[in-house]
Each structure stands twice: as C-alpha cells, then as structure tokens.
Design a protein around this motif. Structure first.
Motif, short mmCIF file in Angstrom:
data_model
loop_
_atom_site.label_atom_id
_atom_site.label_comp_id
_atom_site.label_asym_id
_atom_site.label_seq_id
_atom_site.Cartn_x
_atom_site.Cartn_y
_atom_site.Cartn_z
N PHE A 1 -15.14 -12.67 3.97
CA PHE A 1 -14.35 -13.73 3.15
C PHE A 1 -14.98 -14.86 3.32
O PHE A 1 -15.48 -15.66 4.21
CB PHE A 1 -13.08 -13.61 3.97
N LYS A 2 -15.05 -15.49 2.02
CA LYS A 2 -15.57 -16.75 2.01
C LYS A 2 -14.92 -17.44 0.62
O LYS A 2 -15.05 -17.27 -0.40
CB LYS A 2 -17.00 -17.09 1.75
N TYR A 3 -14.01 -18.57 1.24
CA TYR A 3 -13.02 -19.14 0.06
C TYR A 3 -13.91 -19.59 -1.04
O TYR A 3 -14.94 -20.30 -1.06
CB TYR A 3 -12.59 -20.47 0.84
N ASN A 4 -13.54 -19.24 -2.10
CA ASN A 4 -14.06 -19.32 -3.49
C ASN A 4 -13.39 -19.88 -4.64
O ASN A 4 -12.20 -19.02 -5.06
CB ASN A 4 -14.92 -18.07 -3.82
N ASN A 5 -13.71 -20.83 -5.26
CA ASN A 5 -12.81 -21.42 -6.42
C ASN A 5 -13.23 -20.77 -7.75
O ASN A 5 -12.34 -20.28 -8.90
CB ASN A 5 -12.89 -22.89 -6.61
N THR A 6 -14.67 -20.53 -7.80
CA THR A 6 -15.03 -19.85 -9.11
C THR A 6 -14.45 -18.49 -9.40
O THR A 6 -14.02 -18.28 -10.49
CB THR A 6 -16.60 -19.74 -9.12
N GLY A 7 -14.01 -17.93 -8.30
CA GLY A 7 -13.46 -16.46 -8.61
C GLY A 7 -12.22 -16.60 -9.26
O GLY A 7 -11.78 -15.56 -10.11
N TYR A 8 -11.36 -17.60 -9.04
CA TYR A 8 -10.14 -17.76 -9.53
C TYR A 8 -10.18 -18.27 -10.84
O TYR A 8 -9.50 -18.11 -11.72
CB TYR A 8 -9.25 -18.67 -8.63
N ILE A 9 -11.21 -19.02 -11.30
CA ILE A 9 -11.61 -19.42 -12.67
C ILE A 9 -11.91 -18.32 -13.57
O ILE A 9 -11.40 -18.02 -14.64
CB ILE A 9 -12.65 -20.45 -12.85
N ILE A 10 -12.88 -17.36 -13.03
CA ILE A 10 -12.92 -16.19 -13.66
C ILE A 10 -11.73 -15.29 -13.94
O ILE A 10 -11.57 -14.57 -14.73
CB ILE A 10 -14.03 -15.22 -12.79
N LEU A 11 -10.76 -15.14 -12.63
CA LEU A 11 -9.62 -14.54 -13.00
C LEU A 11 -8.80 -14.93 -14.32
O LEU A 11 -8.20 -14.35 -14.97
CB LEU A 11 -8.81 -14.48 -11.72
N GLY A 12 -8.67 -16.20 -14.25
CA GLY A 12 -8.07 -17.05 -15.24
C GLY A 12 -8.40 -16.68 -16.55
O GLY A 12 -7.86 -16.45 -17.79
N ILE B 1 -2.27 -11.73 -12.54
CA ILE B 1 -3.26 -10.57 -12.45
C ILE B 1 -2.15 -9.23 -12.18
O ILE B 1 -2.43 -8.27 -12.78
CB ILE B 1 -4.24 -10.55 -11.37
N CYS B 2 -1.41 -9.39 -11.36
CA CYS B 2 -0.67 -8.22 -10.64
C CYS B 2 0.59 -7.92 -12.03
O CYS B 2 0.76 -6.51 -12.02
CB CYS B 2 0.18 -8.90 -9.55
#
Length: 339
Positions: A156-167, A67-68
């Motif tokens: 803050f709430k650890y979230n796996n879905t957020g990183y799938i969306i980033l992918g 992303i960066c």
C-alpha cells in the motif's frame, strides 16, 4: 448523549484551536451539530451547518462508489486491466495493473503528488497552472509519461494518480464528465442536495473559502493552491449533514446493492498495525471485526475527517476551511460520545 455537555466542551476546544468549520454527529437517531468561524473572513460571513466545504481526498469514496456501480452493471470488473481497457496512452504503465490495484493504492503508478516526499501542493502549479485543471484529463501532463514508481501489488502506498485514472475510466464507460456522473448517480440519488463539484473561480452561494495561515501569521485564501475544479481524487464540496446522509445511504444499500456495499467495505490491504484499506477507504480493526470506518482529506485550506462505528450506529463528520484542527475536534467528539 448529553448534547449540552458535548456542545460546551467542543465550544471551549474550538476556541483553543481556533477551529473554523462545522461538525455533525448522528448517534442512534440523535444529532449533535454546530458550526464555527467564517466562511468568508473579509465579508464576515459565518460558517453554518448549511455551508458547503471542500473535503479534499475525502471525495475518493465517490470515485470508488462510481466504479462499484459500473461493476454492478457489468461495464467493467475489479480485475479489468487498465491497459486493455482505457483508450489513453500510458507507455510505461505495467500491463497487469487492474482497477483493484488502483482502488487499493497498490498499483505502483507514479503519483503526481507524492505525499511522502512532497509537502507543498502549490509547487505542482508552477509547471501546470491550476486554472487549467478542471477535468480528469487536465491532470495527464503531471504523470502520463512517467515510469512506474513501484512494483504493482507490492504494498500500500497512497496514490492520487490512481484515482485520476479511475475517473478517466468512469468517463469512458459512462460517456459523461466525471463530476456530472457523481452528481447524477450519487448526490442526486441519495439526497445530497447541497453538494457538488464547483469551480474555484465560480463558486455558488454558501461555500466556505479555504484559508491558509503562513508561518508569519498572515492568512490567504487557497484559490491559487488547488486545481480550479475538483475531480476523481478529491475536491467535492459537501455540507456536514450531506456527507452523513451519504454514509447512511451507503450502509443501507441505497447507493450500490447491499452485496456490493459489503464488497466495498471489506478490508483488503494492510496499512499499519490495526489500520487496513479497502475500496471504501481506511478501516480500524480489532481481532474480530471492523471497529470503525475512517475518511480523511487534507489540502491547503481544507481539513476533513469522518468516522463511522458500525456496531454503535455512530457517524461523526468534521469539515474545516482551515488547514488543520478537524482531527482534534473529531477525537474529542469520539472521547465524549464513546464514554
């Protein structure tokens, strides 16, 4: 750094914990490294320093770097709104969720695996067979039509879905599969020659199988416990040396510019007391500055920890192909090397 003393103590601890895996510590150009246990128990193939281990959620940092990189190329921005950009329908997604929210686990999107309420990753694959999950899009049935879990930006709430969306964003911008992007633009770029995203049913040589021990003492591999192939929220395979090489390159400004590295490694969200989170993962802070950067990953049959102390030029990585013991090995290494 007394290598023999450290090695003797860690071998003793390994025996106590039945640790299976490898560690690699780099301190002021000196290295302490060792491997234990079996990459393949049935064939008695031992773990080596060249063995490739899954690092589960420890892979999220590769998504952050990607992303960066795209921000540096002006393809996206940290304040880009997902709704205005991503060409996938998320009917219940808050209109104002941004890439920054996803990176910092403050988006409030529904997590397909909520680690606060779920403790069995295998349950996910009852409705979506794991052998069908080989790309970021394959995760969509687990969250696409679910309502927001929390208010955006609230905490803050650890979230796996957020990183799938980033992918998915990385794929849309780059025009190539997520794993291809990471391998081409990060692994190859910094010399992580032995690292990659591998399918569980088509593993290459020198890969450690993950092992799960049941309460009755029986042991099984994790092939039916994880997605068939890792993705934006976890599942890359690395050697312990490769992951330390990555951190060295990141800090030297060889992955993204030094200015962007500073942005990436800036603490942004309070997690708990002296622990904060930024685009580059967890940070332990004192009153003045960052004491250490912290990376971790947990999956059935996978346990990974890494710390980097910026003021001491000390990086320690521990990879295990069991579900536990990496943390205990890491803490002992810290105690001995920080004396």
């Amino acid at each position: 750094m007394d290598k023999q003393k450290i090695g003797n103590r860690l071998t003793k601890l390994q025996q106590e914990l039945r640790f299976s895996g490898a560690f690699y510590a780099h301190h002021n150009e000196k290295v302490v490294a060792e491997s234990y246990g079996y990459a393949n128990r049935s064939e008695k193939i031992k773990n080596e320093l060249a063995t490739r281990f899954s690092i589960a959620s420890g892979s999220k940092i590769f998504t952050s770097v990607a992303i960066c990189q795209l921000v540096e190329k002006d393809k996206i921005a940290f304040d880009t709104k997902v709704k205005d950009f991503l060409e996938i329908d998320f009917p219940y997604l808050d209109q104002n969720v941004t890439i920054d929210h996803l990176l910092t686990h403050t988006s409030g999107v529904p997590d397909y695996f909520d680690e606060d309420t779920m403790d069995d990753y295998e349950v996910l694959w009852e409705s979506l067979p794991m052998y069908r999950v080989r790309s970021a899009r394959d995760f969509l049935p687990l969250f696409q039509y679910k309502r927001m879990e929390n208010k955006r930006g609230n905490f803050f709430k650890y979230n796996n879905t957020g990183y799938i969306i980033l992918g998915l964003i990385i794929e849309q911008v780059s025009g190539i599969d997520y794993s291809e992007y990471i391998e081409q633009n990060i692994f190859q770029k910094v010399g992580m020659a032995n690292s990659g995203y591998f399918s569980m049913d088509a593993l290459p040589e020198q890969v450690a199988l993950g092992y799960i021990e049941n309460t009755n003492g029986q042991v099984k591999t994790n092939i039916f416990s994880l997605p068939a192939k890792g993705g934006p929220d976890g599942g890359a395979y690395v050697t312990v040396k490769d992951i330390v090489t990555f951190w060295k390159a990141l800090l030297a400004g060889e992955v993204v510019s030094k200015k962007m590295t500073e942005i990436m490694l800036k603490p942004r969200v309070i997690v708990d007391d002296d622990i904060l989170y930024g685009y580059g993962g967890y940070f332990e802070m004192n009153e003045k500055s960052v004491v250490k950067y912290i990376q971790m990953g947990y999956d059935p049959g996978v346990n990974y920890r890494l710390v980097h102390y910026p003021d001491l030029d000390l990086t320690i990585a521990v990879c295990s192909n069991n579900s536990d013991s990496a943390y205990e090995m890491l803490k002992e290494m810290e105690r001995m090397m920080l004396k």
